[in-house]
Design an enzyme around this catalytic site. Structure first.
Site, mmCIF file in Angstrom:
data_model
loop_
_atom_site.group_PDB
_atom_site.id
_atom_site.type_symbol
_atom_site.label_atom_id
_atom_site.label_comp_id
_atom_site.label_asym_id
_atom_site.label_seq_id
_atom_site.Cartn_x
_atom_site.Cartn_y
_atom_site.Cartn_z
ATOM 1 N N LYS A 192 2.827 0.241 10.921
ATOM 2 C CA LYS A 192 2.679 1.428 10.048
ATOM 3 C C LYS A 192 2.148 2.681 10.753
ATOM 4 C CE LYS A 192 3.032 0.247 5.199
ATOM 5 N NZ LYS A 192 2.073 0.431 3.613
ATOM 6 N N ARG A 246 4.514 -13.492 9.543
ATOM 7 C CA ARG A 246 5.187 -12.264 9.651
ATOM 8 C C ARG A 246 6.417 -12.065 10.290
ATOM 9 N NH1 ARG A 246 1.453 -7.404 11.333
ATOM 10 N NH2 ARG A 246 3.234 -6.194 10.867
ATOM 11 N N GLU A 260 0.940 -1.241 -0.019
ATOM 12 C CA GLU A 260 -0.099 0.096 -0.049
ATOM 13 C C GLU A 260 0.746 1.312 -0.160
ATOM 14 O OE1 GLU A 260 -3.509 -0.349 2.992
ATOM 15 O OE2 GLU A 260 -2.311 -1.925 3.552
#
Length: 555
Positions: free
Chosen positions: A274, A264, A38
């Site tokens: 983020k 992850r 993104e």
């Protein structure tokens, strides 16, 4: 890739086996993966794991990997982020070739498919507020409540959806929802929102749209349009997989990719959210996304990490299905090992103390030829000037030495690295009792490399010629957080107060005066350092400490 990276032991990676089996069985002819960031922030070390995985699988199996921006939320996206992501992927050593895509490239097709679902009676316009939709979804133990607008006719839904596209309604007034199952045990299948109204200029698509697809609706169909064979994502998307497959089954897509999940990267002494990284930047806790203490790729690069060391780290930790924490020391050791092989050596005195050789001729000077790397003759050598007045580290002298101290003290001998053996004779202090100069004698028969210089002493210290020294700024960076897992509402209170120390009067050997930004060195006995890629310039270098010579956090 470098020899260092190629020699890295490749840890377990279950996805390699899946890809190999799919090729061997003929399930697919060519492997096509994708990295779909993104554009709402800068990439961090967790993204590096995904980049290395997706591009690495494509490389190793003679396939291809696409870079596709998941740009479905223009309210949080920026061209700055898009460009930084491209630069970081290239810096890591990967290239997407002609395969650069944007989810926004598919907005026309996604809109047509949304109308297709409406026409099939599998999507409807809901007038409920976002809060009410959230409440009516139910809980993990209770089914959700159907929307009072769920049974609108196809014609009414199509009319409202087209009016949404035309900009007739304000933000939040209506959404398009897939009609699946409000009693499903999987919350993601309880009539998920697939389009919302958002009057915002899109960084890539401009002002063409005022409705935008949700990630879950855009992602699988984008994969299908690009012919992705292995859609690889982290475990938090595992519960979204049934929805990913529902869309592929209920739309006339040209291909049906399969989703695979992996664990992850959770790195100690860092935050990987983020949202939290953005908060650190906005609150001024760091100097920006590229602050050398940040786990962002631009931050690691500015600190002096090499792309080879990050690729090596990602190979070392492997790819699995179980969430686990990776200690920061493993990342630090990856760059330490890489720089040990590639970084030339230099001498730098970070906290200088004047040393005078009383029996060395005044005004005299000599040059020593010093190897740039003790095990790499191909890295050449350099000239290091030597004279009567030198700089040494403050920590290399102790007036009243403690037990085990092997450096300089009154009456004690040490060797000046690549030069002579010296003995401290006396010290000079100011009116406050602070030592300002160390006075020594040198033994001219102990010149390094000359016959008769074999006499051994216990200590060896580094130095810089005072009249030839370059005065420079050096920044000593450490871990941003003082606890392994910063968490809770007060997570920012766990920032390490000693995560950076700025030194402005450092004395460096003159060979460092003209180094280019991002040039890396081992400052002997002090650690690995990199000329700052933003503030450093030939003639006025600024150095960042990348990592110490050993892991000081284990002490």
């Amino acid at each position: 890739m470098s020899d260092t990276a190629e020699k890295t032991t490749i840890a377990a990676n279950f996805l390699r086996n899946i890809v190999a089996d799919d090729l061997d069985s003929g399930k697919c002819q060519t492997i096509v993966t994708r990295f779909p960031p993104e554009p709402n922030g800068y990439l961090h070390i967790g993204h590096a794991k995904s980049i290395c995985l997706n591009f690495g699988l494509a490389r190793d199996f003679n396939g291809r990997c696409h870079l596709r921006f998941d740009d479905t939320n223009p309210a949080k996206e920026d061209v700055e982020y898009t460009e930084s992501i491209k630069e970081s992927v290239r810096w890591l050593g990967f290239d997407w070739g002609n395969h650069l895509y944007y989810a926004s490239n598919y907005f026309d097709q996604l809109y047509d498919w949304a109308e297709y679902l409406i026409g099939a009676g599998k999507a409807y316009i809901d007038d409920q507020t976002a809060d009410l939709i959230r409440v009516n979804r139910g809980t993990l133990t209770e089914p959700g409540a159907e929307s009072p607008f769920r049974d609108r006719t196809v014609d009414e839904n199509l009319d409202l959806f087209r009016r949404m596209r035309a900009g007739e309604f304000p933000d939040g007034a209506k959404v398009l929802r897939a009609k699946i199952d409000m009693a499903s045990p999987n919350m993601n299948l309880r009539d998920p929102v697939i389009y919302r109204i958002l009057h915002a200029t899109h960084p890539h698509a401009g002002d063409k749209w005022c409705i935008y697809p949700m990630y879950d609706f855009a992602h699988g169909q984008s994969d299908a349009l690009e012919g992705i064979t292995h859609s690889i994502c982290t475990l938090e998307f595992e519960d979204h997989k049934p929805l990913y497959e529902w869309f592929l089954e209920n739309l006339p897509v040209p291909a049906k990719p399969r989703q695979y999940e992996f664990a992850r990267l959770n790195l100690s002494y860092a935050v990987m959210s983020k949202r939290k990284l953005l908060q650190l930047v906005q609150d001024g806790d760091v100097s920006g996304w590229d602050d050398p203490r940040m786990p962002t790729l631009v931050g690691l690069r500015r600190r002096g990490y090499t792309p080879e060391s990050i690729r090596s780290f990602c190979e070392t930790i492997g790819v699995g299905r179980s969430d686990s924490w990776i200690d920061m020391s493993i990342l630090e050791e990856s760059v330490r090992s890489d720089l040990n092989e590639r970084a030339p050596r230099a001498m730098a005195v970070l906290r200088p103390l004047k040393l005078v050789l009383d029996n060395y001729p005044e005004g005299a000077a000599e040059d020593f030829m010093v190897a740039n790397h003790p095990q790499k003759p191909d890295l050449g050598s350099r000239t290091v000037p030597f004279c009567r007045e030198l700089w040494i580290e403050q920590d290399d002298f102790m007036e009243e030495p403690v037990k085990g101290f092997k450096r300089l003290s009154p009456g004690m001998e040490v060797r000046l690295r690549n030069a002579y053996i010296i003995k401290c004779t006396h010290v000079v202090k100011d009116e406050k009792g602070t030592i300002t100069e160390i006075h020594c004698s040198y033994d001219p028969d102990t010149k390094s490399g000359m016959p008769g210089s074999e006499r051994k002493v216990k200590g060896v210290i580094h130095w810089v010629s005072a009249p030839h020294a370059l005065t420079a700024e050096v920044r000593l960076y450490d871990r941003l957080f003082s606890v392994p897992n910063p968490s809770g509402d007060d997570w920012k209170s766990q920032i390490n107060p000693n995560s950076v120390e700025l030194l402005f009067g450092c004395k460096l050997e003159q060979s460092l005066a003209t180094v280019e930004p991002e040039t890396r060195f081992q400052f002997e006995r002090n650690g690995y350092f990199c000329a700052d890629r933003v503030d450093s310039a030939p003639g006025k270098p600024v150095f960042n400490r990348t990592v110490t010579l050993r892991d000081s956090w284990t002490k």
